[in-house]
Design a protein around this motif. Structure first.
Motif, PDB file in Angstrom:
ATOM      1  N   GLY A 533       0.794  -1.220   0.000  1.00  0.00           N
ATOM      2  CA  GLY A 533       0.000   0.000   0.000  1.00  0.00           C
ATOM      3  C   GLY A 533       0.822   1.264   0.000  1.00  0.00           C
ATOM      4  N   THR A 534       2.124   1.144   0.281  1.00  0.00           N
ATOM      5  CA  THR A 534       2.972   2.342   0.340  1.00  0.00           C
ATOM      6  C   THR A 534       3.779   2.537  -0.937  1.00  0.00           C
ATOM      7  OG1 THR A 534       4.782   1.103   1.361  1.00  0.00           O
ATOM      8  CG2 THR A 534       3.192   2.151   2.832  1.00  0.00           C
ATOM      9  N   ILE A 552      -0.067  -5.551   5.289  1.00  0.00           N
ATOM     10  CA  ILE A 552      -0.559  -4.175   5.215  1.00  0.00           C
ATOM     11  C   ILE A 552       0.332  -3.290   6.080  1.00  0.00           C
ATOM     12  CG2 ILE A 552      -2.540  -2.650   5.543  1.00  0.00           C
ATOM     13  CD1 ILE A 552      -4.346  -5.077   5.340  1.00  0.00           C
ATOM     14  N   SER A 555       1.134   1.997   8.963  1.00  0.00           N
ATOM     15  CA  SER A 555       0.615   3.366   8.944  1.00  0.00           C
ATOM     16  C   SER A 555      -0.893   3.378   8.693  1.00  0.00           C
ATOM     17  CB  SER A 555       1.346   4.185   7.873  1.00  0.00           C
ATOM     18  OG  SER A 555       1.134   3.631   6.584  1.00  0.00           O
ATOM     19  N   PHE A 556      -1.398   2.430   7.884  1.00  0.00           N
ATOM     20  CA  PHE A 556      -2.838   2.349   7.631  1.00  0.00           C
ATOM     21  C   PHE A 556      -3.565   1.739   8.827  1.00  0.00           C
ATOM     22  CE2 PHE A 556      -0.940   1.893   3.307  1.00  0.00           C
ATOM     23  CZ  PHE A 556      -1.351   3.114   2.807  1.00  0.00           C
ATOM     24  N   ARG A 559      -4.149   4.142  11.846  1.00  0.00           N
ATOM     25  CA  ARG A 559      -5.078   5.267  11.680  1.00  0.00           C
ATOM     26  C   ARG A 559      -6.478   4.829  11.239  1.00  0.00           C
ATOM     27  NH1 ARG A 559      -0.561   7.416   8.602  1.00  0.00           N
ATOM     28  NH2 ARG A 559      -1.784   6.954   6.720  1.00  0.00           N
ATOM     29  N   MET A 560      -6.689   3.507  11.087  1.00  0.00           N
ATOM     30  CA  MET A 560      -7.952   3.086  10.461  1.00  0.00           C
ATOM     31  C   MET A 560      -9.159   3.345  11.362  1.00  0.00           C
ATOM     32  SD  MET A 560      -7.880  -1.057  10.720  1.00  0.00           S
ATOM     33  CE  MET A 560      -7.887  -1.899  12.300  1.00  0.00           C
ATOM     34  N   ASN A 565     -10.703   7.053   5.463  1.00  0.00           N
ATOM     35  CA  ASN A 565      -9.972   6.743   4.230  1.00  0.00           C
ATOM     36  C   ASN A 565      -9.016   5.581   4.445  1.00  0.00           C
ATOM     37  OD1 ASN A 565     -11.184   8.760   2.699  1.00  0.00           O
ATOM     38  ND2 ASN A 565      -9.646  10.297   3.283  1.00  0.00           N
ATOM     39  N   ASP A 566      -8.278   5.620   5.567  1.00  0.00           N
ATOM     40  CA  ASP A 566      -7.361   4.525   5.870  1.00  0.00           C
ATOM     41  C   ASP A 566      -8.122   3.230   6.119  1.00  0.00           C
ATOM     42  OD1 ASP A 566      -5.022   5.986   5.593  1.00  0.00           O
ATOM     43  OD2 ASP A 566      -5.065   6.700   7.653  1.00  0.00           O
ATOM     44  N   GLU A 567      -9.280   3.347   6.791  1.00  0.00           N
ATOM     45  CA  GLU A 567     -10.096   2.149   7.029  1.00  0.00           C
ATOM     46  C   GLU A 567     -10.565   1.567   5.705  1.00  0.00           C
ATOM     47  OE1 GLU A 567     -13.620  -0.303   7.825  1.00  0.00           O
ATOM     48  OE2 GLU A 567     -13.523   1.571   6.694  1.00  0.00           O
ATOM     49  N   ILE A 569      -8.952   1.862   2.840  1.00  0.00           N
ATOM     50  CA  ILE A 569      -7.791   1.253   2.184  1.00  0.00           C
ATOM     51  C   ILE A 569      -7.546  -0.140   2.736  1.00  0.00           C
ATOM     52  CG2 ILE A 569      -5.278   1.417   1.943  1.00  0.00           C
ATOM     53  CD1 ILE A 569      -5.618   4.454   1.820  1.00  0.00           C
ATOM     54  N   VAL A 570      -7.611  -0.283   4.080  1.00  0.00           N
ATOM     55  CA  VAL A 570      -7.387  -1.588   4.697  1.00  0.00           C
ATOM     56  C   VAL A 570      -8.437  -2.586   4.212  1.00  0.00           C
ATOM     57  CG1 VAL A 570      -7.386  -2.851   6.882  1.00  0.00           C
ATOM     58  CG2 VAL A 570      -6.259  -0.613   6.724  1.00  0.00           C
TER      59      VAL A 570
END
Length: 630
Positions: A533-534, A552, A555-556, A559-560, A565-567, A569-570
């Motif tokens: 993801g990075t 994963i 960093s995601f 903050r999820m 947004n991070d949630e 992405i995860v």
């Protein structure tokens, strides 16, 4: 390569041939002159003179034979000695000091000067003086009195014959001197041209014609003298072409050289006549900008250079785009001498490259501190490998449903005796840039396998040990060998090891590593993608490479719960991985709430401070033995 100058041997041979020819010509001239005098005296029945001149002619024939046989020195000695003796006898026998033969002595001396050694010349001169002195002495004492004959036609013939022979000697000598002077002038001109060419090669780059470092240094010193008078500053702009090696390797060195010449031409067009552009070597150039007061004006020059070089180059019918990185140091702020300023500009240039390339960077003293620290780290890494200062710490990985330990990620640590614990994000980039990452990577693989074998022998439950690999390690094709050697050495099944790869490696190096990863996967080694993801996340390489897991990035995960947004992405990564048949590992799980949420999203595995930080091997074993799932 043939020389423009004749060799010493060829010059010597040519000189001997010329000397031989001249000697033969002079002997023939003497024979002609003597022959004329013999003929006249024969008609007048002057028998004593005829007999003496016949003897002289016989001697000259002997000298001619010696000269034709290349016995030049002997022929010359025989000629001058014979002439001197015969002329001396004739003056003694006839008119004494007033005899016409006396005028032959200067010609004999000229002849001796042309062909004889200094010792023979001096001896001959002494002998002539002795002859003249003897003739005068016998006349004064009355032992032999020479009666001077009245002037006659014979007197004129004798004098003219001697004069003609002497004139021939002198003309040939003068002619040889003119030829020698002309040749010498030609050789001097060639030498001057050669020296000019050598000076050009010594001070200018052979490829681009720009001044080289030696001339750049001299120009800088001149600029310093002017700057001191006007209290001005001087800027050194160190320029390096970005990714020039790629162009050189793909298009060939001839095209690379052509590109360098084009760059040099544009640099000369950019700068003022008072400035200096030089090539330092390879794809590195230096621009000396004199008479500058502030950084703003120097920055304007740097931007102008970058913009001009950014325009397309035409090389072999192709349009090539080239960027450059510039490092700038200022006199006297950043150094007092050329070497110090050049080093500081070089440091600033590398800083510009690290900040994204195609830009410029002024030198800052902190850069030098970073460079010194960088060098210390390079030296320290070598020592650390020798003294076993590196250690592997192990962070356990868990099955989120059962919370059982299923594996561990091996993380390298460096405890320096003087600096203490040095974090990986500080020394790993240094090891990658210096090439020492290959030795570190091989050690990590070996140590991880050794530790896995030790845990198996100790009766611990099966644990898959994950090893992080740097993309740099794949450029030597040593990874497969290192893995095979370690597995064989510790008699370890391939399934006990998991290699964690970066996204950038799979994207940039896909063509090179695809066969390698396939062989490792067929062998039974686990493969996973770390910090997903990075990087350059896409589905293309996931379908090409037989990886089993995505990890994963933490960093995601961290903050999820606060960032939708991070949630999202995860959630997307987990769903994508499952659709491709891949397992998911969440890094950085720190709270029970995170754990619950990840379970709800369907994530299978995790690691983080919720369970344990990375631990030394002994503490990791103790953790396993005392751990109980909640």
């Amino acid at each position: 390569m043939p020389s423009d100058f004749p060799s010493t041997k060829s010059v010597s041979t040519a000189g001997m041939v010329l000397q031989r020819n001249r000697l033969i010509q002079i002997i023939l001239a003497i024979l002609c002159a003597v022959g004329c005098v013999i003929l006249i005296n024969f008609v007048n029945q002057n028998w004593p003179t005829v007999w003496m001149l016949l003897v002289l002619s016989a001697c000259m024939l002997v000298a001619l034979i010696l000269a034709r046989a290349n016995r030049i020195t002997l022929a010359a000695m025989f000629t001058v000695i014979t002439l001197t003796i015969v002329m001396g006898l004739m003056s003694f026998a006839f008119d004494g000091i007033y005899d016409a033969t006396i005028s032959a002595f200067p010609a004999i001396l000229v002849f001796a000067a042309m062909f004889a050694t200094l010792r023979l010349f001096v001896g001959l001169l002494t002998f002539i003086i002795l002859i003249l002195s003897t003739v005068v002495w016998v006349n004064i004492t009355g032992v032999h009195v020479n009666v001077v004959a009245p002037v006659s036609i014979m007197s004129l013939v004798n004098v003219v014959a001697i004069l003609m022979a002497t004139a021939f000697f002198v003309w040939k000598l003068a002619s040889d001197l003119r030829i020698a002077v002309a040749r010498l002038e030609t050789e001097n001109e060639r030498i001057r041209d050669a020296l000019t060419h050598i000076d050009t090669l010594a001070h200018n780059d052979a490829l681009t014609g720009l001044p080289n470092r030696l001339l750049a240094r001299a120009r800088f010193e001149q600029a310093v003298e002017l700057a001191k008078r006007g209290n001005d500053k001087i800027a050194l702009l160190y320029l390096d072409l970005d990714n020039f090696k790629t162009i050189n390797d793909s298009l060939g060195h001839i095209a690379g050289d052509q590109l360098l010449c084009e760059v040099a031409t544009r640099l000369k067009q950019t700068i003022r006549a008072s400035d200096t552009a030089s090539r330092q070597g390879g794809d590195e150039f230096l621009v000396i900008v004199a008479g500058q007061a502030e950084q703003e004006s120097v920055a304007t020059v740097a931007v102008k250079i970058i913009d001009l070089l950014s325009e397309y180059f035409s090389v072999n019918g192709m349009e090539i785009s080239v960027t450059c990185s510039l490092g700038i140091s200022m006199y006297p702020d950043d150094g007092q001498d050329f070497d110090a300023l050049l080093k500081h500009a070089d440091i600033a240039m590398y800083q510009a490259k690290e900040r994204g390339r195609n830009g410029f960077q002024f030198y800052d003293p902190q850069m030098n501190t970073n460079v010194v620290e960088h060098l210390h780290l390079i030296s320290g890494i070598r020592t650390a490998l020798q003294k076993d200062e590196f250690k592997l710490y192990y962070q356990p990985q868990f099955d989120l449903k059962s919370e059982r330990i299923i594996g561990a990620e091996a993380l390298i640590r460096w405890k320096n005796p003087e600096l203490g614990m040095i974090p990986p994000n500080k020394f790993i980039p240094v090891a990658e840039r210096s090439g020492q990452i290959h030795e570190i990577g091989a050690w990590v693989i070996d140590e991880a396998c050794r530790q896995a074998r030790e845990w198996m022998d100790a009766g611990l439950p099966p644990i898959v040990v994950g090893v992080n690999l740097s993309p740099i390690q794949f450029r030597r094709d040593n990874v497969e060998r290192d893995v095979m050697n370690a597995l064989e050495h510790y008699n370890l099944p391939p399934s006990a090891i998991e290699l964690e790869l970066t996204e950038s490696l799979l994207i940039v190096e896909s063509d090179q590593i695809s066969p390698l990863l396939k062989r490792l996967r067929n062998l039974g080694v686990h493969l996973s993608i770390d910090d997903f993801g990075t990087g350059y996340s896409n589905l293309g390489y996931l379908s090409r490479f037989e990886v089993e897991r995505l990890k994963i990035d933490q960093s995601f995960i961290r903050r999820m719960l606060e960032n939708k947004n991070d949630e999202g992405i995860v959630r997307a990564i987990i769903e994508m991985a499952h659709s491709l048949g891949l397992e998911v590992v969440a890094e950085g799980v720190e709270t029970a709430e995170m754990l619950v949420h990840l379970k709800g999203l369907g994530c299978e595995f995790g690691q983080g401070y919720l369970w344990s930080p990375a631990l030394p091997a002994a503490e990791f074993v103790e953790f396993i033995r005392t751990y109980q799932p909640k």
